[in-house]
Structures are given as C-alpha cells and as structure tokens.
Design an enzyme around this catalytic site. Structure first.
Site, PDB file in Angstrom:
ATOM      1  CG  ASP A 121     -16.397  37.901 -25.381  1.00 58.63           C
ATOM      2  OD1 ASP A 121     -17.446  38.797 -25.747  1.00 58.63           O
ATOM      3  OD2 ASP A 121     -15.516  37.913 -25.833  1.00 58.63           O
ATOM      4  CG  HIS A 137     -15.435  37.325 -29.227  1.00 58.41           C
ATOM      5  ND1 HIS A 137     -15.466  37.132 -30.500  1.00 58.41           N
ATOM      6  CD2 HIS A 137     -15.985  38.490 -29.055  1.00 58.41           C
ATOM      7  CE1 HIS A 137     -15.776  38.310 -31.142  1.00 58.41           C
ATOM      8  NE2 HIS A 137     -16.202  39.027 -30.042  1.00 58.41           N
ATOM      9  CG  ASP A 187     -20.087  41.104 -25.117  1.00 56.70           C
ATOM     10  OD1 ASP A 187     -21.363  41.036 -25.250  1.00 56.70           O
ATOM     11  OD2 ASP A 187     -19.150  41.605 -25.934  1.00 56.70           O
ATOM     12  CG  HIS A 221     -11.924  43.822 -26.299  1.00 56.63           C
ATOM     13  ND1 HIS A 221     -11.686  43.320 -27.267  1.00 56.63           N
ATOM     14  CD2 HIS A 221     -13.503  43.854 -26.228  1.00 56.63           C
ATOM     15  CE1 HIS A 221     -12.797  43.035 -27.953  1.00 56.63           C
ATOM     16  NE2 HIS A 221     -13.959  43.435 -27.404  1.00 56.63           N
ATOM     17  CD  GLU A 235     -16.028  42.387 -23.721  1.00 54.22           C
ATOM     18  OE1 GLU A 235     -16.725  42.636 -24.469  1.00 54.22           O
ATOM     19  OE2 GLU A 235     -14.941  42.103 -23.915  1.00 54.22           O
TER      20      GLU A 235
END
Length: 272
Positions: free
Chosen positions: A27, A41, A84, A5, A25
């Site tokens: 951002d 993020h 993301d 993440h 993942e």
C-alpha cells in the site's frame, strides 16, 4: 502468481516470500503534495491482520530493490510488485502529479537511475478511474528522464471493482494498450460473488479485450482458493501464501496450473 497481501513493512518481504509468494502487494499513501510518503494501509483492514505496519516509502523501495537485484537470495523468488496506490486522499487534479512524483521516486530508489536497479515487474494499481492521468504522468516522466525502457517493466490495474467496459474505456483515454492486470475482490472478512471476475476473465480471453491477467483478492480459505482457481484466474492475492501453494499441489490443480517463474512475462495473455 501468488500475491502476498499488504506487505508494508520491510521484514514482511522475507516473511511472505518464505511462505511461497512470488509477488507482493504494498500500500502506498501520499502526502498533501502528492508525494508517495508511507507504505501503510491503516484501519480497517483484513480480518486477522495488523493494519498498522508501515515504512517510509523510500526506505521500503530501497529494501525492495536489494531483494530483487541479482545476487540476492530472493531475486529469483520475488518478481512482481503491486503498488496499491491510495489516491483517494488526493484531489482528482493531482493524479498526474502523483504519477510524476512516483516515477521519479522509483527511478531513483528502485531502478537506481537505470543502473543495475531492481528487476521486479511493477503494477500501478489505482482505485479510481478518474485518476487515469496518474498513468500518463508516470509514463511521460520516465520518457522525459530518458528511461522509457523501464516502462517495459510496468503494468496497470484499476482496483475499484468498476464495470469492465468502463475500465476498458478509461485505458483508451490513457492510451494504454497492454500490460493490463484486472483485480476483483473484497476484504477476507466478507464474501463476494464471482460475477465480475468471470466478466474479467471473459474480457481477457476475448479477441478485443484489453486485459492480460486477472487476479482475485483476498483469498485465504482453502475452498475459496479452489473456487478462484476454477474461475481460471492468473493470480491469487492472499494473506496465507502457503495455503495457495498447498491447494496448487492438489491433484485437481497440479497439472492445470503452475507457479509463475521469473521467465514468465506478466504482460502476456496465457493461451491454453
């Protein structure tokens, strides 16, 4: 799939792969003209994490290409990337343009214009159903650029925890018939029931559902990991991939689940 993440800094690619992630993942924030600008993020983010790590998007994508090209030691360990897409900063009418610009950027910096580029599968994760034209813009651009074959490596996710029926209708509007992952979850600072994840799994396993794979985020605790596996998900997004690996090796899970490899097609629904 063990999905690391919030991997927004180049050094974190190694860090998460070494802990057991076979997916990450990342951002993606956009500038006012809908160009992908940073892998960032920002605050607030998950408890226990540094929210401020970042790279320029192009630099991150080039490093990702290197990591996922044959010959690199990470090539057969990292084969799925979830972008993301932080589209909430954009106007709704910019969604298609964001898709176009993202496609051109990935074509150049990740896929190397189709010439021995990165090999990972890519998921475009979009937080707002209204922004479905990002998908159509992305697809049309790769076709216009003569690289429709790269769409074989691209999948889709709507990450806004919307009603599953609404998600399915939105895919119909976008003309998407496959390559669908469905996320559900909440920051690791809070708890969330499994009601919607169960609905997503039911759609995946039904004859007329559109979902191919389901993942849950952000799963850091051992008991939550067990509960998530018991819900029959395909992926776990976590800040601690080593904990996911540890639980998968427990007697209750090691015969039922295995860690995905490069040979596994992330767009195929697994049938027991």
């Amino acid at each position: 799939w063990i999905m690391g993440h919030m991997v927004n800094n180049i050094k974190q690619i190694d860090e998460f792969v070494n802990l057991g992630s076979n997916a990450i993942e990342t951002d993606v924030s956009f500038d006012k003209k809908a160009n992908p600008e940073y892998t960032y993020h920002g605050t607030p983010c998950d408890c226990g994490r540094d929210c401020l790590r970042w790279e320029y998007f192009n630099d991150f994508v080039k490093a990702l290409r290197t990591a996922t090209t044959p010959g690199n030691s990470k090539y057969d360990k990292l084969f799925l990337v979830v972008f993301d897409l932080k589209t909430s900063s954009l106007y709704d009418y910019q969604a298609s343009e964001a898709g176009t610009k993202l496609a051109k950027n990935l074509l150049q910096h990740y896929w190397n214009n189709g010439n021995n580029g990165g090999r990972a599968y890519i998921i475009l994760s979009i937080p707002n159903l209204k922004h479905y034209k990002l998908i159509t813009g992305f697809q049309q651009t790769l076709k216009d650029e003569g690289h429709a074959e790269l769409l074989d490596k691209v999948g889709y996710d709507f990450s806004g925890n919307d009603d599953i029926g609404d998600v399915q209708k939105t895919y119909e509007k976008a003309g998407v018939t496959g390559h669908v992952w469905q996320s559900d979850g909440i920051t690791n600072c809070l708890l969330r029931s499994f009601t919607r994840i169960n609905a997503a799994v039911a759609n995946r396993d039904s004859a007329n559902g559109i979902i191919n794979k389901v993942y849950y985020w952000t799963v850091d605790k051992r008991q939550t990991t067990r509960d998530t596996l018991d819900a029959n998900v395909d992926g776990i997004m976590t800040n601690y991939p080593d904990i996911t690996v540890e639980i998968l090796n427990e007697d209750a899970y090691k015969t039922k689940f295995r860690i995905a490899t490069y040979e596994d097609n992330p767009w195929e629904t697994f049938k027991e």
